[in-house]
Motif scaffolding. Sequence first.
Motif, PDB file in Angstrom:
ATOM      1  N   ARG A   3      81.593  60.116  70.925  1.00 14.42           N
ATOM      2  CA  ARG A   3      80.896  60.611  72.120  1.00 14.42           C
ATOM      3  C   ARG A   3      80.167  59.469  72.826  1.00 14.42           C
ATOM      4  O   ARG A   3      80.207  59.354  74.056  1.00 14.42           O
ATOM      5  CB  ARG A   3      79.923  61.706  71.718  1.00 14.42           C
TER       6      ARG A   3
ATOM      7  N   ASN B 201      83.670  64.475  60.379  1.00 13.42           N
ATOM      8  CA  ASN B 201      82.489  63.667  60.126  1.00 13.42           C
ATOM      9  C   ASN B 201      81.598  63.634  61.366  1.00 13.42           C
ATOM     10  O   ASN B 201      82.005  63.160  62.424  1.00 13.42           O
ATOM     11  CB  ASN B 201      82.918  62.239  59.729  1.00 13.42           C
ATOM     12  N   ASP B 202      80.374  64.127  61.229  1.00 14.63           N
ATOM     13  CA  ASP B 202      79.452  64.191  62.371  1.00 14.63           C
ATOM     14  C   ASP B 202      79.183  62.820  62.979  1.00 14.63           C
ATOM     15  O   ASP B 202      79.098  62.679  64.204  1.00 14.63           O
ATOM     16  CB  ASP B 202      78.123  64.829  61.949  1.00 14.63           C
ATOM     17  N   GLU B 203      79.032  61.811  62.127  1.00 17.84           N
ATOM     18  CA  GLU B 203      78.724  60.471  62.619  1.00 17.84           C
ATOM     19  C   GLU B 203      79.892  59.889  63.407  1.00 17.84           C
ATOM     20  O   GLU B 203      79.692  59.210  64.423  1.00 17.84           O
ATOM     21  CB  GLU B 203      78.351  59.548  61.455  1.00 17.84           C
TER      22      GLU B 203
ATOM     23  N   ARG C 168      86.148  71.652  67.803  1.00 19.56           N
ATOM     24  CA  ARG C 168      85.259  70.506  67.608  1.00 19.56           C
ATOM     25  C   ARG C 168      85.247  69.606  68.841  1.00 19.56           C
ATOM     26  O   ARG C 168      84.190  69.267  69.378  1.00 19.56           O
ATOM     27  CB  ARG C 168      85.727  69.666  66.411  1.00 19.56           C
TER      28      ARG C 168
ATOM     29  N   GLU D 157      82.282  68.753  71.838  1.00 22.06           N
ATOM     30  CA  GLU D 157      81.829  67.390  72.133  1.00 22.06           C
ATOM     31  C   GLU D 157      82.026  67.055  73.601  1.00 22.06           C
ATOM     32  O   GLU D 157      81.150  66.459  74.247  1.00 22.06           O
ATOM     33  CB  GLU D 157      82.590  66.379  71.254  1.00 22.06           C
TER      34      GLU D 157
ATOM     35  N   ARG E 144      82.126  61.592  65.114  1.00 20.31           N
ATOM     36  CA  ARG E 144      82.160  62.267  66.410  1.00 20.31           C
ATOM     37  C   ARG E 144      81.062  61.751  67.325  1.00 20.31           C
ATOM     38  O   ARG E 144      81.268  61.591  68.529  1.00 20.31           O
ATOM     39  CB  ARG E 144      82.029  63.787  66.230  1.00 20.31           C
ATOM     40  N   ALA E 145      79.882  61.474  66.761  1.00 18.81           N
ATOM     41  CA  ALA E 145      78.774  60.955  67.563  1.00 18.81           C
ATOM     42  C   ALA E 145      79.124  59.586  68.137  1.00 18.81           C
ATOM     43  O   ALA E 145      78.816  59.296  69.311  1.00 18.81           O
ATOM     44  CB  ALA E 145      77.502  60.872  66.723  1.00 18.81           C
TER      45      ALA E 145
END
Length: 318
Positions: free
Chosen positions: A135, A127-129, A171, A175, A131-132
């Motif tokens: 980060r 899920n991109d969100e 992935r 990041e 990971r964001a």
Amino acid sequence: MSDKHHAFNRRHFLAAGGASVVATAAARAQGAESPGAETASIVRPPAGKRILLSCKLGMIARELDGKKLSLAERLSLAGEAGFDGVDLDEAASCTPEQARQAVCESGVFVHNAINHAHWAQRLTSANDEERARGRANIEHCLRVSHAAGGSGVLIVVGRGDDGPAEEIEERCRQEIKTLIPLAAALGQPILVENVWNKMHYDHDAPPEQTAEAFVKFIDSFNSPWVGMYYDIGNHWKYGQPGDWIRAFGYRCVKLDVKGYSRAASKWTEITEGDLPWDQVRKALDDIGFAGWATAEVGGGDLKRLTLVRQQMQEAFGL
């Protein structure tokens, strides 16, 4: 370190928090008149020690005798217990400014920051969100550690259950690479902890496993700003800590400390269980290790924290 030196009266401690705030304010007030006053607020760890002892902030009591303790008071309690510093493993709960102020008020060094949300907001997530957010959490920790005067941030990179090994590793690698410029700008290494997350070891296999996969992952960044925060107890179940320390070599920047019993398959007090501390000491000597070792065990009040510090001294032969 003398235990007598760290004898402590609770009423004195609870009163000391307010006194330290007043003293700090007075020093700041004199800053405009005295050029040297500004340096009085700089907090440094003890000099000349090869291994410095620390505990997690989460180990320190939040309340004593019915009084809720401030961050500065909790840091002070660790100092009274004889620790050289504290690992701020509740970094999400404070701003960089609050962390700096607590260090100045307490006079106790903070060497590292952690945000435990890395287990839920993982760099390995599809899920991109997520990971964001993971980060952003690390970015916050980098800023908190820098403001406090520390020298690193511990991270858990994710979970092996998030997908095929090569895919999830890439992935989290991408990041982390985006975070390296900030880490370098602030002088804060990003330090990967070895945990039971089914990455870089075989969770279902018996010992003796090697640290080869961890070493390969760290080396894939080819950066001085990515290293290991090696937890000595976490993988005693899977490999020999002396061999792992020698394999990590210079990559081993900081240490977490707990006890574990292979025979009973359970966590223990630092000096109990069957972890071969003699091999740990030998391996640390072999790689020339110098730096922070942080307890990660059950904490509590001054008596409990002092006992943990004594156990660490015994384990490391200090």
